[in-house]
Design an enzyme around this catalytic site. Structure first.
Site, mmCIF file in Angstrom:
data_model
loop_
_atom_site.group_PDB
_atom_site.id
_atom_site.type_symbol
_atom_site.label_atom_id
_atom_site.label_comp_id
_atom_site.label_asym_id
_atom_site.label_seq_id
_atom_site.Cartn_x
_atom_site.Cartn_y
_atom_site.Cartn_z
ATOM 1 N N ASP A 37 105.448 53.136 -21.377
ATOM 2 C CA ASP A 37 104.281 52.838 -22.196
ATOM 3 C C ASP A 37 103.684 51.516 -21.702
ATOM 4 O OD1 ASP A 37 102.611 53.111 -24.484
ATOM 5 O OD2 ASP A 37 103.981 51.962 -25.697
ATOM 6 N N PHE A 42 100.917 59.156 -29.219
ATOM 7 C CA PHE A 42 102.330 58.974 -29.533
ATOM 8 C C PHE A 42 102.985 60.346 -29.543
ATOM 9 C CE2 PHE A 42 105.990 58.191 -32.264
ATOM 10 C CZ PHE A 42 106.439 56.974 -31.756
ATOM 11 N N VAL A 43 104.088 60.501 -28.836
ATOM 12 C CA VAL A 43 104.730 61.812 -28.740
ATOM 13 C C VAL A 43 106.194 61.760 -29.188
ATOM 14 C CG1 VAL A 43 103.240 62.764 -26.937
ATOM 15 C CG2 VAL A 43 105.248 61.407 -26.284
ATOM 16 N N LYS A 57 102.418 56.780 -19.664
ATOM 17 C CA LYS A 57 101.185 56.424 -20.389
ATOM 18 C C LYS A 57 100.533 55.250 -19.683
ATOM 19 C CE LYS A 57 102.825 57.341 -25.035
ATOM 20 N NZ LYS A 57 103.012 56.732 -26.363
ATOM 21 N N LYS A 90 117.941 55.297 -25.647
ATOM 22 C CA LYS A 90 118.271 56.448 -26.426
ATOM 23 C C LYS A 90 117.651 57.737 -25.898
ATOM 24 C CE LYS A 90 116.514 54.505 -30.024
ATOM 25 N NZ LYS A 90 116.383 53.836 -31.345
ATOM 26 N N GLY A 91 116.393 57.749 -25.603
ATOM 27 C CA GLY A 91 115.752 59.010 -25.276
ATOM 28 C C GLY A 91 116.127 59.567 -23.915
ATOM 29 N N ARG A 117 114.057 63.888 -32.170
ATOM 30 C CA ARG A 117 114.639 63.750 -30.837
ATOM 31 C C ARG A 117 115.100 65.095 -30.273
ATOM 32 N NH1 ARG A 117 116.821 59.260 -28.935
ATOM 33 N NH2 ARG A 117 117.382 58.317 -30.912
ATOM 34 N N ASP A 172 112.309 60.033 -29.719
ATOM 35 C CA ASP A 172 112.364 60.037 -31.179
ATOM 36 C C ASP A 172 111.242 59.218 -31.787
ATOM 37 O OD1 ASP A 172 113.596 57.510 -30.286
ATOM 38 O OD2 ASP A 172 114.059 57.221 -32.404
ATOM 39 N N ASP A 181 112.548 58.486 -20.210
ATOM 40 C CA ASP A 181 111.693 59.580 -20.667
ATOM 41 C C ASP A 181 110.217 59.215 -20.698
ATOM 42 O OD1 ASP A 181 111.987 57.977 -22.886
ATOM 43 O OD2 ASP A 181 113.396 59.339 -23.855
HETATM 44 P P1 IMP Z 1 107.544 50.184 -22.886
HETATM 45 O O1 IMP Z 1 108.409 48.980 -22.696
HETATM 46 O O2 IMP Z 1 106.379 49.886 -23.785
HETATM 47 O O3 IMP Z 1 107.131 50.869 -21.623
HETATM 48 O O4 IMP Z 1 108.381 51.136 -23.778
HETATM 49 C C1 IMP Z 1 109.005 52.243 -23.391
HETATM 50 C C2 IMP Z 1 109.769 52.753 -24.584
HETATM 51 O O5 IMP Z 1 108.921 52.822 -25.732
HETATM 52 C C3 IMP Z 1 110.258 54.146 -24.370
HETATM 53 O O6 IMP Z 1 111.533 54.175 -23.817
HETATM 54 C C4 IMP Z 1 110.264 54.711 -25.773
HETATM 55 O O7 IMP Z 1 111.483 54.426 -26.401
HETATM 56 C C5 IMP Z 1 109.168 53.949 -26.486
HETATM 57 N N1 IMP Z 1 107.954 54.768 -26.573
HETATM 58 C C6 IMP Z 1 106.814 54.608 -25.874
HETATM 59 N N2 IMP Z 1 105.914 55.537 -26.183
HETATM 60 C C7 IMP Z 1 106.507 56.336 -27.109
HETATM 61 C C8 IMP Z 1 106.089 57.528 -27.796
HETATM 62 O O8 IMP Z 1 104.977 58.061 -27.625
HETATM 63 N N3 IMP Z 1 106.998 58.057 -28.661
HETATM 64 C C9 IMP Z 1 108.238 57.518 -28.879
HETATM 65 N N4 IMP Z 1 108.663 56.419 -28.235
HETATM 66 C C10 IMP Z 1 107.815 55.844 -27.353
#
Ligand code: IMP
Length: 180
Positions: A101, A150-151, A129, A49-50, A163, A157, A98
């Site tokens: 994490d 968290f952003v 991150k 989505k983002g 968003r 979003d 975007d």
């Molecule tokens: P990962 O699999 O943990 O790396 O997740 C990545 C996804 O987690 C991103 O595409 C976001 O949708 C979500 N995400 C991670 N950190 C944030 C945040 O700070 N705000 C909102 N969504 C986040």
């Protein structure tokens, strides 16, 4: 729109990246990516989505979501049924995301794209991150390394909110994801 945006502004504690800073970063990344792929045919995949806000070069879209409206990353990647994986065979693929994490989403997505016959797969991410990784994963193009906060905004979003904010900010503690 103004009152909606003022209400949202009131939920933000701190601006992490202003619209001007975002434009500068994306401009720089765009030039870097353009340079890297100057004589190659490139398929840019924007992660919904983002990721769509960040993807200015996109050719195709697919959905890869590990957060949904929930609060934790599941690490499983769900592709939009309409996305034809055979279309990436033999292509140089760049995934635009975007935020990274835990790294779970991108590492499973990248291995899926490699298994599906892409000639190369690289990842461009606006925000990384790094300290929150659960798996080793290093994106190829990074807009900015950030902390663990968290952003929201600029396509990112929180349960479908914020968003459309034209900047990236940290929401007030009471609005943040529980357990984050
Ligand atoms: P990962 O699999 O943990 O790396 O997740 C990545 C996804 O987690 C991103 O595409 C976001 O949708 C979500 N995400 C991670 N950190 C944030 C945040 O700070 N705000 C909102 N969504 C986040």
């Amino acid at each position: 729109i103004n009152s909606r945006s003022q209400r949202a502004d009131a939920d933000i504690d701190k601006v992490l990246l202003s619209t001007e800073q975002l434009n500068e970063i994306l401009d720089y990344m765009g030039r870097q990516i353009g340079h890297e792929y100057q004589d190659k045919e490139l398929l840019v995949l924007g992660v919904l989505k983002g990721g769509f806000m960040f993807t200015t070069l996109e050719v195709d879209f697919f959905k890869a979501s590990s957060y949904g409206t929930g609060t934790s990353s599941s690490g499983s990647v769900k592709l939009d049924e309409s996305f034809d994986l055979s279309s990436i065979k033999g292509k140089h693929v760049l995934v635009a995301e975007d935020i990274i994490d835990t790294g779970l989403t991108m590492s499973s997505l990248v291995s899926l794209l490699r298994r599906s016959g892409a000639m190369s797969v690289r990842v461009a991410v606006l925000l990384d991150k790094r300290a929150r990784r659960k798996v080793t994963f290093d994106p190829d193009f990074v807009g900015m390394y950030m902390g663990e906060e968290f952003v929201v905004g600029y396509g990112i979003d929180f349960a479908e909110r914020y968003r459309w904010l034209p900047y990236i900010g940290v929401p007030k503690p009471e609005l943040r994801t529980v357990g984050y």
